[in-house]
Scaffold this active site. Structure first.
Site, PDB file in Angstrom:
ATOM      1  N   HIS A  35     -54.811  61.982  20.479  1.00 14.48           N
ATOM      2  CA  HIS A  35     -53.831  62.891  19.876  1.00 14.48           C
ATOM      3  C   HIS A  35     -54.499  64.226  19.583  1.00 14.48           C
ATOM      4  CE1 HIS A  35     -52.569  58.763  19.176  1.00 14.48           C
ATOM      5  NE2 HIS A  35     -51.331  59.209  19.196  1.00 14.48           N
ATOM      6  N   ASP A 162     -45.719  63.760   8.864  1.00 19.39           N
ATOM      7  CA  ASP A 162     -44.296  63.456   8.683  1.00 19.39           C
ATOM      8  C   ASP A 162     -44.057  61.947   8.765  1.00 19.39           C
ATOM      9  OD1 ASP A 162     -43.415  66.274   8.715  1.00 19.39           O
ATOM     10  OD2 ASP A 162     -44.105  66.204  10.788  1.00 19.39           O
ATOM     11  N   ASN A 192     -45.429  69.975   9.997  1.00 18.28           N
ATOM     12  CA  ASN A 192     -45.294  70.659  11.287  1.00 18.28           C
ATOM     13  C   ASN A 192     -43.929  70.434  11.936  1.00 18.28           C
ATOM     14  OD1 ASN A 192     -45.443  68.081  12.360  1.00 18.28           O
ATOM     15  ND2 ASN A 192     -47.585  68.271  13.003  1.00 18.28           N
ATOM     16  N   SER A 387     -44.134  34.928 -13.867  1.00 13.10           N
ATOM     17  CA  SER A 387     -43.986  33.889 -12.847  1.00 13.10           C
ATOM     18  C   SER A 387     -45.270  33.662 -12.056  1.00 13.10           C
ATOM     19  CB  SER A 387     -42.882  34.277 -11.856  1.00 13.10           C
ATOM     20  OG  SER A 387     -41.652  34.426 -12.515  1.00 13.10           O
ATOM     21  N   GLU A 414     -44.224  45.258  -3.440  1.00 14.41           N
ATOM     22  CA  GLU A 414     -45.234  44.345  -2.898  1.00 14.41           C
ATOM     23  C   GLU A 414     -46.132  45.048  -1.886  1.00 14.41           C
ATOM     24  OE1 GLU A 414     -41.932  43.849  -2.758  1.00 14.41           O
ATOM     25  OE2 GLU A 414     -41.646  42.387  -4.364  1.00 14.41           O
ATOM     26  N   PHE A 440     -42.549  36.819  -0.251  1.00  7.34           N
ATOM     27  CA  PHE A 440     -42.598  38.274  -0.109  1.00  7.34           C
ATOM     28  C   PHE A 440     -43.924  38.769   0.470  1.00  7.34           C
ATOM     29  CE2 PHE A 440     -39.532  37.778  -3.848  1.00  7.34           C
ATOM     30  CZ  PHE A 440     -38.500  37.473  -2.978  1.00  7.34           C
ATOM     31  N   HIS A 464     -44.887  30.188  -6.064  1.00  6.68           N
ATOM     32  CA  HIS A 464     -43.578  29.720  -5.584  1.00  6.68           C
ATOM     33  C   HIS A 464     -43.660  29.509  -4.071  1.00  6.68           C
ATOM     34  CE1 HIS A 464     -42.952  31.354  -9.512  1.00  6.68           C
ATOM     35  NE2 HIS A 464     -41.699  30.970  -9.562  1.00  6.68           N
ATOM     36  N   HIS A 476     -35.882  32.593  -1.105  1.00  5.59           N
ATOM     37  CA  HIS A 476     -37.138  32.654  -1.857  1.00  5.59           C
ATOM     38  C   HIS A 476     -38.144  31.585  -1.420  1.00  5.59           C
ATOM     39  CE1 HIS A 476     -34.901  35.379  -4.286  1.00  5.59           C
ATOM     40  NE2 HIS A 476     -35.757  35.397  -5.288  1.00  5.59           N
ATOM     41  N   ARG A 523     -44.794  26.516  -7.992  1.00  6.48           N
ATOM     42  CA  ARG A 523     -44.045  26.788  -9.217  1.00  6.48           C
ATOM     43  C   ARG A 523     -43.990  25.520 -10.071  1.00  6.48           C
ATOM     44  NH1 ARG A 523     -37.778  26.490 -10.596  1.00  6.48           N
ATOM     45  NH2 ARG A 523     -37.956  27.358 -12.677  1.00  6.48           N
TER      46      ARG A 523
HETATM   47  C1  LIG Z   1     -46.002  52.068  11.403  1.00  8.70           C
HETATM   48  C2  LIG Z   1     -46.157  52.915  12.635  1.00  8.70           C
HETATM   49  N1  LIG Z   1     -45.102  53.176  13.405  1.00  8.70           N
HETATM   50  C3  LIG Z   1     -45.241  53.903  14.523  1.00  8.70           C
HETATM   51  C4  LIG Z   1     -46.456  54.387  14.898  1.00  8.70           C
HETATM   52  C5  LIG Z   1     -46.620  55.157  16.193  1.00  8.70           C
HETATM   53  N2  LIG Z   1     -46.812  56.592  15.890  1.00  8.70           N
HETATM   54  C6  LIG Z   1     -48.032  57.138  15.829  1.00  8.70           C
HETATM   55  S1  LIG Z   1     -48.001  58.753  15.407  1.00  8.70           S
HETATM   56  C7  LIG Z   1     -46.319  58.764  15.341  1.00  8.70           C
HETATM   57  C8  LIG Z   1     -45.559  60.011  15.003  1.00  8.70           C
HETATM   58  C9  LIG Z   1     -46.038  60.546  13.747  1.00  8.70           C
HETATM   59  O1  LIG Z   1     -45.508  61.805  13.494  1.00  8.70           O
HETATM   60  P1  LIG Z   1     -46.293  62.753  12.520  1.00  8.70           P
HETATM   61  O2  LIG Z   1     -46.843  61.983  11.398  1.00  8.70           O
HETATM   62  O3  LIG Z   1     -45.396  63.883  12.209  1.00  8.70           O
HETATM   63  O4  LIG Z   1     -47.520  63.220  13.388  1.00  8.70           O
HETATM   64  P2  LIG Z   1     -47.629  64.529  14.291  1.00  8.70           P
HETATM   65  O5  LIG Z   1     -46.758  64.314  15.485  1.00  8.70           O
HETATM   66  O6  LIG Z   1     -47.164  65.664  13.473  1.00  8.70           O
HETATM   67  O7  LIG Z   1     -49.067  64.575  14.648  1.00  8.70           O
HETATM   68  C10 LIG Z   1     -45.814  57.498  15.631  1.00  8.70           C
HETATM   69  C11 LIG Z   1     -44.378  57.164  15.662  1.00  8.70           C
HETATM   70  C12 LIG Z   1     -47.551  54.097  14.057  1.00  8.70           C
HETATM   71  N3  LIG Z   1     -48.783  54.502  14.320  1.00  8.70           N
HETATM   72  N4  LIG Z   1     -47.364  53.392  12.927  1.00  8.70           N
HETATM   73 MG   LIG Z   2     -45.446  65.884  12.320  1.00  7.86          MG
END
Ligand SMILES: Cc1ncc(C[n+]2csc(CCOP(=O)(O)OP(=O)(O)O)c2C)c(N)n1
Ligand SMILES: [Mg+2]
Length: 671
Positions: A35, A162, A192, A387, A414, A440, A464, A476, A523
């Site tokens: 990335h 994001d 971004n 509990s 959790e 859970f 439980h 549960h 439990r």
């Molecule tokens: C729980 C989870 N779901 C999906 C992904 C796959 N994934 C990796 S990065 C990404 C997008 C993330 O967007 P953002 O945090 O905005 O990163 P940016 O594109 O700005 O670098 C996704 C969906 C992951 N790593 N973890």
């Molecule tokens: Mg982003």
């Protein structure tokens, strides 16, 4: 974006930040995977953070009072690797950067923990980083209360994207951190507006600043490419008395053809485009090369903390010898010498008294002995304290006004609890445990998997644990959860049969330094089956002969937890008919698996009929029924085949035919 203006406004800063950018571009291109956009976009923020605010010393990555930096947007791992290399961490030579994402390299795609010094944790599964960071900040508070601000006084920094903020676990983390006023936690949001599928607006219009503010955070904004503005926002955030979030407005893949698009998120490998980006950045060095003056500026940043580290060493040296030893003991996860004798005494007393108690209650009894002699434990529950029986006398409550409290009210969170426990464990100096209903574990699973992956000895108190919980019904009642937990690598699953095995399980869980444990606890009240005191921890063998057959051994009953006493009753029925029956208690499969072949052969010899009894689905039991020299026509299972039901526990056991009679009948069918 006017790159030329950025370059000329702060030329020195620009070159430092662009060293991160170009290393990222080169490493991702060489790996043809990774990335690029996030490190390129957040390079300015990271540079200001490391240059002006982070307390760290690249030559002392284990310094207990260093600031912790958590890359929650872990896909941007080249940001972290670049920083470690540039600032001079020995663990991150250029060769590792060149080996990005290759087998055996310390530069894994998404490093969780343990790949190289300087990596506190990052996130593969988005959202975990920010939630784990809450635990880091909690540990710092707990330890500052214990050791004083001269020894423990540092920040926890998070870069979150994001994606991290969209994940549900982030809400649990944010709300909890806000309530707890974790003022040394500072989140830098990479605002971004882009994720993989396109613009954030495709799926989200949350006002993140308002959301954080509503949860009790102080919020700030900055231009994520203006070093002066970034510095101002960080300075303000540090002064805040609440956790702080800084929205850093950035451009993903700044200066590249893919800037501000979702293409910029992933691997930028087009040679011409990459060359054009470097030209726009004013970067003319060869691939993987950083001009000497830029590298030495970065190394100076890496050494910036050495005076502070030396001053800390001097303060630490002034502690009494006993305190220094205790500090080192807790950070190395060594148990207090007294623990073993304390557990033995508890077991002896329990065998003599032979109480009929639920194992959740037995767990509380064990904790009552453990917590006073292990000041590093931090307990808690996700709103089921009464509990889960997780609170013992004198723990106090961890709150902003009582940081010396060692009991945490996590609320109904959790997943957030499990992630926070990972963070505390990763921070070091504390031993977290926390409880909820075992069903859970589904909600906590994302973080529980990371406990195992990151080798953190977190203890999950999951009460439980079967239909034995009764009237709350099938929503549960866990049935498949034991199988799921047992399927998870590097996780010990204990299902103790009585108060003695529960004490033994606790001792074993605390002895772990690199493995999480799940205690599956009942439990309902259970009779003491271990009425003869043994100083040896029998649970350590995972499975052992609880009752030997009288006369010719024709059957072996295997059981765990609440079903061990059912197996014992079935044995009585069978022995009354002259059928010699052995009962094997199997509180921990993983430990039994580790035993020498000769031991397992002794416990489970070939020949007799084998019946397993467990109020859960069969999945996994065939290993012990048919494997280990067992035979298909001589193996049977008494347990659950579907979800449970709502009724008093006793009636459910009868309804689902998990009884001594059904067990004896199953044996006789196969004899
Ligand atoms: C729980 C989870 N779901 C999906 C992904 C796959 N994934 C990796 S990065 C990404 C997008 C993330 O967007 P953002 O945090 O905005 O990163 P940016 O594109 O700005 O670098 C996704 C969906 C992951 N790593 N973890
Ligand atoms: Mg982003």
């Amino acid at each position: 974006m006017d790159i030329a203006a950025l370059r000329s406004a702060h030329p020195e800063h620009w070159m430092k930040a662009t060293a991160i950018r170009s290393l990222t571009l080169d490493a991702v291109a060489a790996a043809n995977s990774g990335h690029s956009g996030m490190p390129i976009g957040m390079a300015d923020v990271a540079t200001v953070l490391f240059e002006k605010h982070m307390k760290f010393d690249a030559s002392a990555p284990d310094w207990a009072d260093r600031d912790r930096f958590i890359l929650s947007a872990g896909h941007g791992s080249m940001l972290l690797y670049s920083l470690l290399y540039l600032t001079g961490y020995e663990s991150m030579p250029l060769s590792e950067i060149k080996n990005f994402r290759q087998l055996g390299a310390s530069t894994a795609g998404h490093p969780e923990f343990g790949h190289a010094a300087g990596i506190e944790t990052t996130t593969g599964p988005l959202g975990q980083g920010i939630a784990t960071a809450v635990g880091f900040a909690m540990a710092e508070e707990v330890l500052r209360a214990r050791w004083g601000a001269k020894i423990m006084d540092h920040h926890t920094w998070v870069i979150a994207g994001d994606g991290c903020l969209m994940e549900g676990v982030s809400q649990e983390a944010i709300a909890f951190a806000g309530r707890q006023e974790l003022s040394k936690l500072i989140v830098l949001w990479d605002d971004n507006g882009i994720t993989i599928d396109g613009k954030v607006d495709l799926s989200d219009r949350t006002d993140q600043l308002a959301r954080f503010a509503a949860s009790g955070w102080d919020v700030f904004s900055c231009d994520g490419h203006d070093p002066a503005d970034i510095d101002r926002a960080i300075t303000e955030a540090k002064a805040s008395a609440r956790p702080a979030m800084i929205a850093c407005k950035t451009h993903i893949a700044l200066g590249h053809a893919a800037q501000d698009t979702s293409k910029g998120h992933g691997a930028l490998t087009d040679g011409d485009q990459n060359a054009a980006a470097k030209e726009a950045w004013g970067w003319s060095a060869a691939a993987f090369e950083v001009p000497a003056d830029v590298k030495s500026q970065w190394e100076a940043i890496g050494a910036r903390g050495s005076d502070e580290k030396a001053a800390w060493d001097a303060r630490f040296a002034k502690l009494s010898g006993a305190k220094q030893t205790e500090f080192a003991r807790t950070f190395s996860r060594e148990l207090p010498k007294k623990l073993s004798a304390t557990i033995k005494a508890l077991k002896k007393q329990t065998s003599e008294d032979a109480p009929k108690v639920a194992t959740r209650k037995a767990s509380e009894m064990a904790l009552g002995a453990i917590n006073p002699i292990m000041p590093e434990t931090v307990g808690g529950s996700a709103d089921l304290t009464g509990s889960n029986n997780t609170k013992t006398a004198d723990l106090g409550t961890f709150m902003p006004e009582s940081r010396d409290g060692r009991y945490v009210y996590y609320g109904i969170r959790e997943h957030g609890m499990a992630a926070a426990m990972n963070g505390m464990s990763l921070h070091g100096g504390v031993r977290p445990y926390g409880g909820t209903f075992m069903c859970f574990t589904d909600y906590a699973r994302g973080a529980m998997r990371l406990s195992a992956l990151m080798k953190q000895p977190v203890v999950y108190v999951m009460t439980h644990d079967s239909i034995g919980l009764g009237e709350d019904g099938p929503t549960h009642q866990p049935v498949e959860h034991l199988a799921m937990l047992r399927a998870t690598p590097n996780t010990l699953v204990f299902r103790p049969a009585d108060a003695v095995e529960t004490a033994e399980a606790w001792e074993l869980a605390l002895q772990q330094t690199e493995t999480p444990s799940v205690l599956a606890l009942s439990r309902q009240g259970l009779p003491t089956v271990r009425t003869e005191h043994k100083t040896k921890n029998l649970t350590a063998q995972g499975g052992y002969i609880l009752a030997e057959a009288e006369g010719k051994r024709q059957a072996i009953l295997m059981a765990t937890g609440s079903e061990v006493s059912i197996a014992m009753a079935a044995r009585d029925l069978l022995q009354a008919e002259g059928i010699g029956t052995r009962v094997v208690s199997m509180p921990c499969w993983e430990l039994f698996e580790e035993q020498p072949d000769a031991y397992r052969r002794r416990v489970l010899p070939a020949g007799p009929v084998r019946v397993a009894v467990e109020a859960a689905i069969r999945f996994g039991w065939d290993r012990w029924l048919y494997g280990e020299r067992g035979k298909r026509e001589k193996g049977g299972f008494v347990g659950m085949h579907d979800f449970g039901a709502s009724a008093p526990a006793g009636e459910l056991y009868a309804h689902f035919e998990i009884t001594a009679e059904a067990t004896a009948a199953k044996v006789k069918e196969m004899l």
